[in-house]
Enzyme design. Structure first.
Site, PDB file in Angstrom:
ATOM      1  N   CYS A  64     -34.435 -37.831  36.993  1.00  0.00           N
ATOM      2  CA  CYS A  64     -34.568 -38.429  35.658  1.00  0.00           C
ATOM      3  C   CYS A  64     -34.484 -37.410  34.522  1.00  0.00           C
ATOM      4  CB  CYS A  64     -35.901 -39.175  35.569  1.00  0.00           C
ATOM      5  SG  CYS A  64     -35.984 -40.587  36.670  1.00  0.00           S
TER       6      CYS A  64
HETATM    7  N1  LIG Z   1     -36.478 -41.867  41.396  1.00  0.00           N
HETATM    8  C1  LIG Z   1     -37.240 -42.047  40.334  1.00  0.00           C
HETATM    9  O1  LIG Z   1     -38.325 -41.487  40.234  1.00  0.00           O
HETATM   10  C2  LIG Z   1     -36.793 -42.955  39.196  1.00  0.00           C
HETATM   11  C3  LIG Z   1     -37.737 -43.311  38.232  1.00  0.00           C
HETATM   12  C4  LIG Z   1     -37.363 -44.151  37.202  1.00  0.00           C
HETATM   13  C5  LIG Z   1     -36.048 -44.589  37.125  1.00  0.00           C
HETATM   14  N2  LIG Z   1     -35.122 -44.205  38.055  1.00  0.00           N
HETATM   15  C6  LIG Z   1     -33.763 -44.726  37.944  1.00  0.00           C
HETATM   16  O2  LIG Z   1     -33.612 -45.778  38.888  1.00  0.00           O
HETATM   17  C7  LIG Z   1     -32.272 -45.805  39.387  1.00  0.00           C
HETATM   18  C8  LIG Z   1     -32.291 -45.681  40.894  1.00  0.00           C
HETATM   19  O3  LIG Z   1     -32.825 -44.428  41.229  1.00  0.00           O
HETATM   20  P1  LIG Z   1     -33.380 -44.093  42.669  1.00  0.00           P
HETATM   21  O4  LIG Z   1     -34.157 -42.839  42.539  1.00  0.00           O
HETATM   22  O5  LIG Z   1     -34.031 -45.278  43.274  1.00  0.00           O
HETATM   23  O6  LIG Z   1     -32.013 -43.808  43.455  1.00  0.00           O
HETATM   24  P2  LIG Z   1     -31.828 -43.683  45.032  1.00  0.00           P
HETATM   25  O7  LIG Z   1     -30.622 -42.846  45.230  1.00  0.00           O
HETATM   26  O8  LIG Z   1     -33.113 -43.296  45.676  1.00  0.00           O
HETATM   27  O9  LIG Z   1     -31.520 -45.179  45.491  1.00  0.00           O
HETATM   28  C9  LIG Z   1     -30.385 -45.866  45.121  1.00  0.00           C
HETATM   29  C10 LIG Z   1     -29.939 -46.729  46.281  1.00  0.00           C
HETATM   30  O10 LIG Z   1     -28.809 -47.501  45.852  1.00  0.00           O
HETATM   31  C11 LIG Z   1     -27.899 -47.575  46.939  1.00  0.00           C
HETATM   32  N3  LIG Z   1     -26.612 -47.934  46.367  1.00  0.00           N
HETATM   33  C12 LIG Z   1     -25.762 -47.165  45.661  1.00  0.00           C
HETATM   34  N4  LIG Z   1     -24.707 -47.901  45.246  1.00  0.00           N
HETATM   35  C13 LIG Z   1     -24.905 -49.142  45.712  1.00  0.00           C
HETATM   36  C14 LIG Z   1     -24.169 -50.342  45.632  1.00  0.00           C
HETATM   37  N5  LIG Z   1     -23.036 -50.414  44.933  1.00  0.00           N
HETATM   38  N6  LIG Z   1     -24.651 -51.429  46.244  1.00  0.00           N
HETATM   39  C15 LIG Z   1     -25.822 -51.387  46.938  1.00  0.00           C
HETATM   40  N7  LIG Z   1     -26.563 -50.289  47.040  1.00  0.00           N
HETATM   41  C16 LIG Z   1     -26.107 -49.185  46.437  1.00  0.00           C
HETATM   42  C17 LIG Z   1     -27.995 -46.236  47.601  1.00  0.00           C
HETATM   43  O11 LIG Z   1     -27.554 -46.281  48.936  1.00  0.00           O
HETATM   44  C18 LIG Z   1     -29.497 -45.944  47.503  1.00  0.00           C
HETATM   45  O12 LIG Z   1     -30.193 -46.413  48.625  1.00  0.00           O
HETATM   46  C19 LIG Z   1     -31.556 -44.675  38.671  1.00  0.00           C
HETATM   47  O13 LIG Z   1     -30.955 -45.183  37.517  1.00  0.00           O
HETATM   48  C20 LIG Z   1     -32.680 -43.730  38.282  1.00  0.00           C
HETATM   49  O14 LIG Z   1     -32.349 -42.944  37.161  1.00  0.00           O
HETATM   50  C21 LIG Z   1     -35.485 -43.415  39.103  1.00  0.00           C
END
Ligand SMILES: NC(=O)c1ccc[n+]([C@@H]2O[C@H](COP(=O)([O-])OP(=O)(O)OC[C@H]3O[C@@H](n4cnc5c(N)ncnc54)[C@H](O)[C@@H]3O)[C@@H](O)[C@H]2O)c1
Length: 430
Positions: free
Chosen positions: A269
């Site tokens: 982030c």
């Molecule tokens: N990790 C954090 O602490 C956090 C906190 C707040 C916000 N965010 C935001 O949340 C969002 C997700 O982050 P995250 O950390 O969960 O990512 P992540 O990489 O842990 O998880 C994303 C998932 O989406 C899947 N994916 C990708 N493309 C896909 C598709 N087209 N169809 C289905 N599945 C698909 C991936 O395989 C993965 O399992 C991002 O925008 C991030 O900036 C993350």
């Protein structure tokens, strides 16, 4: 109608992207009594979840198993299930390209699938962090191209995820949830879903406001960390202990919030999101100077750490080349297992380029296959500590025996104030 289905919890929910955000969110929907289908294009993750195995530290496997056993959760790679769902949350990654431009291709591909199955009385919510305008400009037009009308036939909202992995006090469940819909009916439906499930809901007037809220929050952190990193560099030059300064300043009961220096920014982030904002602001002819400056200062920190390693080795008459350097903590922050954008990797890369012989120890990261490294974590024994020429604490996991680190007598560069309370000539701080 959707409203009744949400109220009675008969609505069937979907979560696209079962990562750090999507899996905990799915489990919260389940806890609230909704039936949830998780969709992920990673077949391995789907297989694990189907077998009741979690790969996210904050979600115990027992929780997944209980959800499966109750018949309230299933995971699939097949988007066709969207046809049967009443609401869907998009939680896919939003990284940066190498050029620091937003990469919203994951959002686009999730939306391309939703378009195929969009139906009347469906609620679509984007949770992924992104630049202001994404929901309206990238998603709305594609959904309306189906002929369905937003606010009447279907509902579309943006609701930023604010989860802080590893934080046991503030979790997906109790962090207030900001919601901004395309129309008031969109906000109302999204707010209804979350109010049935999560902590207080904070409705805002538009999707753009909700998108900007998340970027303000993360830019606030990035800029303040940049400021305190600059104060740390300055204090180092002036022979002042910046950690003592921050602790004393933090006794002020108002108007000051402590931020701490470190080896650089990490995680999915803080190092990324502000650049979504500066990129978008350029479209309006606006240069986001604080964001760029914070990026420069924060990006310089790994180099500063390396200069400290040079100083530490200099004291024992050694060069980096050929020295055994033990890195403690490679996750991007304490007590978690996520190495995405971890500053330890930048520090290690710089040390490796200078010929260091690297090893690392991290109880949360048994193997490291990131940043071009392929290493295994070493067990933190007195012998390992003694045999290193220099130890660098890049992440201060709470389970590490820091007394043993100090007792080894090996020069230590402590970038996290993990050795607070210890005083010895062989300890160098930022
Ligand atoms: N990790 C954090 O602490 C956090 C906190 C707040 C916000 N965010 C935001 O949340 C969002 C997700 O982050 P995250 O950390 O969960 O990512 P992540 O990489 O842990 O998880 C994303 C998932 O989406 C899947 N994916 C990708 N493309 C896909 C598709 N087209 N169809 C289905 N599945 C698909 C991936 O395989 C993965 O399992 C991002 O925008 C991030 O900036 C993350």
């Amino acid at each position: 109608m959707l409203r009744e289905k949400l109220q009675s919890k008969e609505a069937r929910l979907g979560v696209i992207g079962l990562g750090y955000v999507g899996l905990p969110l799915s489990m919260e929907f389940v806890r609230a009594g909704f039936r949830v289908v998780g969709i992920d294009n990673d077949a391995e993750k789907v297989r694990k979840l189907g077998e009741g195995e979690s790969y996210i530290q904050d979600v115990p496997s027992e929780r997944v198993r209980a959800a499966l056993d109750a018949g309230l959760f299933e995971a699939t790679t097949d988007y066709a299930v969207l046809e049967t769902l009443d609401a869907v949350d998009i939680c896919v990654p939003t990284p940066l390209r190498k050029t620091k431009d937003p990469d919203i291709s994951y959002v686009r591909s999730a939306v391309a699938e939703i378009v195929k199955y969009l139906h009347k009385q469906m609620l679509v919510i984007l949770d992924s962090t992104t630049y202001p305008g994404t929901t309206d400009e990238v998603i709305l037009s594609r959904l309306e191209a189906t002929g369905l009308q937003v606010g009447e036939d279907f509902y579309l909202a943006f609701s930023p995820e604010r989860v802080d992995p590893g934080n046991e006090e503030w979790t997906t469940r109790n962090i207030p949830k900001v919601v901004g819909g395309v129309t008031p009916a969109c906000t109302e439906h999204a707010a209804l879903l979350y109010s049935q499930t999560l902590g207080p809901v904070v409705p805002v007037s538009s999707t753009k406001v909700a998108e900007m809220v998340k970027l303000l929050e993360n830019t606030f952190r990035s800029v303040n960390i940049g400021l305190v990193n600059e104060i740390a560099l300055m204090s180092d030059r002036m022979g002042i202990d910046v950690w003592e300064v921050i602790d004393a300043a933090a006794t002020k009961p108002f108007g000051f919030m402590p931020f701490y220096p470190g080896p650089g920014l990490g995680g999915h982030c803080i190092p990324i999101d502000p650049f979504y904002l500066s990129w978008k602001a350029k479209e309006s002819g606006f240069e986001a100077r604080f964001i760029e400056l914070a990026g420069v200062v924060n990006g310089s920190m790994p180099y500063h750490v390396v200069s400290k390693v040079v100083d530490a080795l200099n004291e024992i008459g050694r060069a980096i080349k050929g020295s055994k350097i033990l890195v403690l903590g490679v996750a991007y922050k304490e007590d978690i297992d996520d190495v995405r954008e971890a500053p330890a990797l930048d520090v290690m890369k710089l040390l490796q380029e200078k010929g260091a012989v690297l090893s690392y120890s991290d109880p949360y990261v048994p193997t490291l296959h990131d940043g071009g490294f392929s290493l295994e974590s070493s067990e933190l024994t007195p012998q390992l500590l003694r045999e290193a020429d220099c130890i660098v604490i890049t992440t201060a996991h709470s389970s590490v025996d820091y007394k043993a680190v100090v007792d080894s007598g090996t020069p230590v560069v402590d970038t996290r104030n993990a050795l607070k309370g210890f005083s010895a000539d062989h300890i160098l701080t930022l």
